[in-house]
Design a protein around this motif. Structure first.
Motif, short mmCIF file in Angstrom:
data_model
loop_
_atom_site.label_atom_id
_atom_site.label_comp_id
_atom_site.label_asym_id
_atom_site.label_seq_id
_atom_site.Cartn_x
_atom_site.Cartn_y
_atom_site.Cartn_z
N PHE A 1 0.80 -1.22 0.00
CA PHE A 1 0.00 0.00 0.00
C PHE A 1 0.84 1.28 0.00
O PHE A 1 0.34 2.34 -0.39
CB PHE A 1 -0.95 0.00 1.20
CG PHE A 1 -1.93 -1.13 1.19
CD1 PHE A 1 -2.99 -1.12 0.30
CD2 PHE A 1 -1.78 -2.22 2.04
CE1 PHE A 1 -3.90 -2.18 0.28
CE2 PHE A 1 -2.69 -3.27 2.03
CZ PHE A 1 -3.75 -3.25 1.14
N GLY A 2 2.08 1.19 0.44
CA GLY A 2 2.89 2.40 0.57
C GLY A 2 3.39 2.96 -0.75
O GLY A 2 3.50 4.18 -0.91
N ARG A 3 3.72 2.10 -1.70
CA ARG A 3 4.34 2.56 -2.94
C ARG A 3 3.44 3.51 -3.72
O ARG A 3 3.89 4.56 -4.19
CB ARG A 3 4.72 1.36 -3.82
CG ARG A 3 5.80 0.49 -3.23
CD ARG A 3 6.11 -0.68 -4.15
NE ARG A 3 4.92 -1.50 -4.36
CZ ARG A 3 4.70 -2.24 -5.43
NH1 ARG A 3 5.58 -2.24 -6.42
NH2 ARG A 3 3.61 -2.98 -5.53
N ASN A 4 2.17 3.16 -3.87
CA ASN A 4 1.26 4.03 -4.62
C ASN A 4 1.02 5.35 -3.91
O ASN A 4 0.93 6.41 -4.55
CB ASN A 4 -0.09 3.33 -4.84
CG ASN A 4 0.01 2.17 -5.81
OD1 ASN A 4 -0.17 1.02 -5.42
ND2 ASN A 4 0.31 2.44 -7.07
N LEU A 5 0.94 5.28 -2.58
CA LEU A 5 0.71 6.51 -1.83
C LEU A 5 1.93 7.42 -1.91
O LEU A 5 1.79 8.65 -2.06
CB LEU A 5 0.36 6.18 -0.38
CG LEU A 5 -0.68 7.09 0.29
CD1 LEU A 5 -1.94 7.18 -0.55
CD2 LEU A 5 -1.00 6.59 1.67
N GLU A 6 3.13 6.85 -1.82
CA GLU A 6 4.34 7.66 -1.99
C GLU A 6 4.39 8.26 -3.38
O GLU A 6 4.85 9.39 -3.57
CB GLU A 6 5.58 6.81 -1.74
CG GLU A 6 6.87 7.59 -1.85
CD GLU A 6 8.11 6.78 -1.54
OE1 GLU A 6 9.23 7.28 -1.84
OE2 GLU A 6 7.99 5.67 -1.00
N ASP A 7 3.90 7.53 -4.37
CA ASP A 7 3.89 7.99 -5.75
C ASP A 7 3.08 9.28 -5.91
O ASP A 7 3.48 10.17 -6.66
CB ASP A 7 3.29 6.89 -6.63
CG ASP A 7 3.80 6.93 -8.06
OD1 ASP A 7 4.90 7.46 -8.29
OD2 ASP A 7 3.10 6.41 -8.95
N VAL A 8 1.94 9.38 -5.22
CA VAL A 8 1.08 10.56 -5.37
C VAL A 8 1.39 11.66 -4.35
O VAL A 8 0.83 12.75 -4.45
CB VAL A 8 -0.42 10.17 -5.27
CG1 VAL A 8 -0.79 9.25 -6.42
CG2 VAL A 8 -0.75 9.53 -3.93
N MET A 9 2.27 11.37 -3.40
CA MET A 9 2.66 12.38 -2.41
C MET A 9 4.04 12.94 -2.68
O MET A 9 4.32 14.11 -2.42
CB MET A 9 2.64 11.77 -1.00
CG MET A 9 1.26 11.47 -0.46
SD MET A 9 1.37 10.86 1.26
CE MET A 9 -0.36 10.54 1.59
#
Length: 221
Positions: A81-89
Motif C-alpha cells: 500500500f505504501g508505494r502508490n501513496l508515496e507515488d502521489v505524495m
C-alpha cells in the motif's frame, strides 16, 4: 487474507517505502542479537509505555517489532500500500504522512489505556494510516490477495475498498471487545492504534496527496 500487490501502477521509485523497510529490518536484526537483559532495557526505553510516556517513543516504537512474523507482516502491508501513496505524495510528504500517522496511532492507544505498563511496539499503526489513505486515494484499485479456500490457498483480485473496509471493521470490533480486558496485565494487539492510524490517514491524505503523476508515454496511447 494476505495482500500480495496492488494492480495500480507505480510511476516513481518508492525510495521512502524501501528505506522504511530496510531500517525496520536492520533495527529488528539489532534487537535479535541483543542479550535478553539488554533487550528488555532497550524495549522499555524506546517502546511506548503509557504509564510513563516519553513523547519520542511515539516515533521510535514504530521501528520495533516483537518477532519475525510481526515484522514481515507489517513490511508486506507497507510495500503493497505504501508505494502508490508515496507515488502521489512524493518522498518527503509521504515520510511526514507516515510519521504523523504513527504518532496519532500511538496517542490513540495511550488515550484508551493511559495507565498501562505494557510496552507497545510495531509499525502497524503508521501502516494503518497508509491503508486509510490508500482507501480514499485509490478506491477503485484491486489487490491481488492470497485467500484460503478450505485447505488450499489461491490468489484473486479483491477490490481495495472491500479489503480495507473489512480490515478496519475487524480492528474496530476487536478493539471494542478488548475494552473489557484493558486493565489486565497481559500483552496483545494494539487495536486502537490501528483504528487511530487508519482514521488519521483518511483525514490527512487529501492534504498530502497533491502530486501530479506524469504517466509514461504508452499509457497515453
Amino acid at each position: 487474507m494476505i495482500p500480495l500487490r496492488s494492480t495500480e501502477r507505480v510511476y516513481s521509485t518508492p525510495v521512502v517505502t524501501i528505506a522504511l523497510i530496510v531500517v525496520n529490518v536492520v533495527i529488528f536484526l539489532y534487537q535479535y542479537v541483543m542479550p535478553s537483559e539488554a533487550y528488555e532495557g532497550f524495549l522499555m526505553r524506546y517502546a511506548i509505555v503509557p504509564d510513563r510516556l516519553h513523547y519520542w517513543t511515539l516515533l521510535t516504537s514504530t521501528f520495533l517489532h516483537g518477532g519475525w512474523m510481526h515484522l514481515l507482516g507489517n513490511m508486506l502491508f507497507l510495500w503493497v500500500f505504501g508505494r502508490n501513496l508515496e507515488d502521489v505524495m512524493g518522498a518527503g510528504k509521504f515520510l511526514l504522512f507516515y510519521m504523523l500517522c504513527g504518532v496519532a496511532a500511538g496517542l490513540t492507544q495511550v488515550a484508551i489505556n493511559p495507565y498501562s505498563r505494557i510496552p507497545t511496539i510495531g509499525a502497524s499503526g503508521a501502516i494503518a494510516g497508509v491503508m486509510g489513505g490508500y482507501l480514499l486515494k485509490f478506491p477503485k484499485a484491486r489487490i491481488v490477495t492470497l485467500v484460503p479456500i478450505f485447505i488450499f490457498l489461491t490468489s484473486m483480485e479483491i477490490p481495495a475498498a472491500f479489503l480495507l473496509a473489512y480490515w478496519f471493521i475487524i480492528q474496530f470490533f476487536s478493539g471494542v471487545g478488548s475494552l473489557a480486558s484493558t486493565h489486565t496485565p497481559s500483552g496483545g494487539t494494539a487495536w486502537f492504534a490501528h483504528i487511530g492510524g487508519f482514521i488519521v490517514g483518511m483525514l490527512l491524505v487529501r492534504t498530502f496527496a497533491t502530486r501530479q503523476i506524469r504517466t509514461r508515454r504508452w499509457d497515453l496511447q
